[in-house]
Scaffold this active site. Structure first.
Site, short mmCIF file in Angstrom:
data_model
loop_
_atom_site.label_atom_id
_atom_site.label_comp_id
_atom_site.label_asym_id
_atom_site.label_seq_id
_atom_site.Cartn_x
_atom_site.Cartn_y
_atom_site.Cartn_z
N CYS A 1 0.83 -1.21 0.00
CA CYS A 1 0.00 0.00 0.00
C CYS A 1 0.87 1.26 0.00
CB CYS A 1 -0.98 -0.06 1.16
SG CYS A 1 -2.44 0.92 0.85
N HIS B 1 -3.50 -4.95 1.93
CA HIS B 1 -2.80 -5.15 3.21
C HIS B 1 -2.78 -6.63 3.59
CE1 HIS B 1 -2.37 -0.99 4.91
NE2 HIS B 1 -3.28 -0.74 3.98
N GLU C 1 -1.05 -8.09 5.62
CA GLU C 1 -0.76 -8.27 7.06
C GLU C 1 -2.02 -8.17 7.91
OE1 GLU C 1 -0.42 -5.59 5.35
OE2 GLU C 1 -0.74 -3.82 6.59
N1 GLN Z 1 -3.71 6.49 0.94
C1 GLN Z 1 -2.46 6.19 1.54
C2 GLN Z 1 -1.33 7.01 0.94
O1 GLN Z 1 -1.52 7.66 -0.04
C3 GLN Z 1 -2.10 4.73 1.43
C4 GLN Z 1 -3.12 3.92 2.17
C5 GLN Z 1 -2.59 2.72 2.87
O2 GLN Z 1 -1.38 2.50 2.98
N2 GLN Z 1 -3.49 1.97 3.41
O3 GLN Z 1 -0.27 7.01 1.46
#
Ligand code: GLN
Length: 201
Positions: free
Chosen positions: A83, A180, A182
């Site tokens: 992410c 995610h 995890e």
């Molecule tokens: N929206 C977040 C960002 O731009 C990422 C979201 C996440 O890691 N769950 O950093």
């Protein structure tokens, strides 16, 4: 042979959850909170968790971690970015000019799923792993793969596509995903990363 050890960037975000998953699969880990914790001779791979990429980048800069982490990845340290971690690794990010690690030849779209679909759960296939649970939280996706840059020895391999968007990919020792892994009980994605780390040794 020395047992594997994985460093987890613990500046912000879901680092504790990654540590718990590694514990479950019997892999030792250490948390990196500042430059003093950055001891590459003591670990074999790095996880960059999800969270808020802008906050993570700010702390990385404040802690002077950007250059040493980038150099280690370019020298082949296996890295797993989930992410926000994927955003940090992307060479290009929509509407973003902030300095990043920028080691992986992908173009990423941040907060790509809009407000309605801000967070969602699904189960979907990943090449070489199978169908796994996926939790998305204000997730980015990979808009496209980019031409291979000289710092990389291999092209980007797409591992999963959901609704026409790339949500998991690998380039050599760099592994990224939009969701995610995890936050679910399934351990297979982390085991896949560990197999990359083992092969790199
Ligand atoms: N929206 C977040 C960002 O731009 C990422 C979201 C996440 O890691 N769950 O950093």
């Amino acid at each position: 042979m020395k047992p594997l050890r994985i460093a987890i960037l613990a500046l912000q975000g879901a680092f504790a959850e990654h540590q718990q998953i590694l514990q479950k699969i019997g892999v030792d880990s250490l948390l990196v909170r500042n430059l003093a914790d950055w001891t590459p001779e003591e670990f074999d791979g790095l996880i960059i968790p999800g969270g808020e990429s802008t906050a993570m980048l700010r702390i990385m800069n404040d802690e002077q971690l950007m250059t040493p982490v980038r150099n280690a990845i370019q020298q082949g340290l296996p890295v797993f970015g989930t992410c926000a971690g994927m955003i940090l690794l992307a060479k290009e990010v929509d509407n973003e000019t902030r300095e990043r690690l920028a080691t992986m030849d992908i173009r990423v779209h941040r907060n790509a799923y809009g407000r309605q679909m801000g967070s969602f759960y699904t189960e979907h296939d990943v090449n070489g792993i199978g169908t796994i649970p996926m939790t998305f939280i204000r997730a980015p996706y990979i808009e496209k793969t980019l031409q291979q840059s000289p710092s990389n020895t291999e092209p980007v391999e797409v591992l999963s596509v959901l609704d026409n968007h790339i949500i998991a990919a690998r380039q050599g020792n760099q592994l990224v995903c939009s969701f995610h892994p995890e936050l679910n009980e399934d351990l297979r994605f982390h085991k896949y990363f560990i197999s990359i780390v083992q092969q790199s040794k």
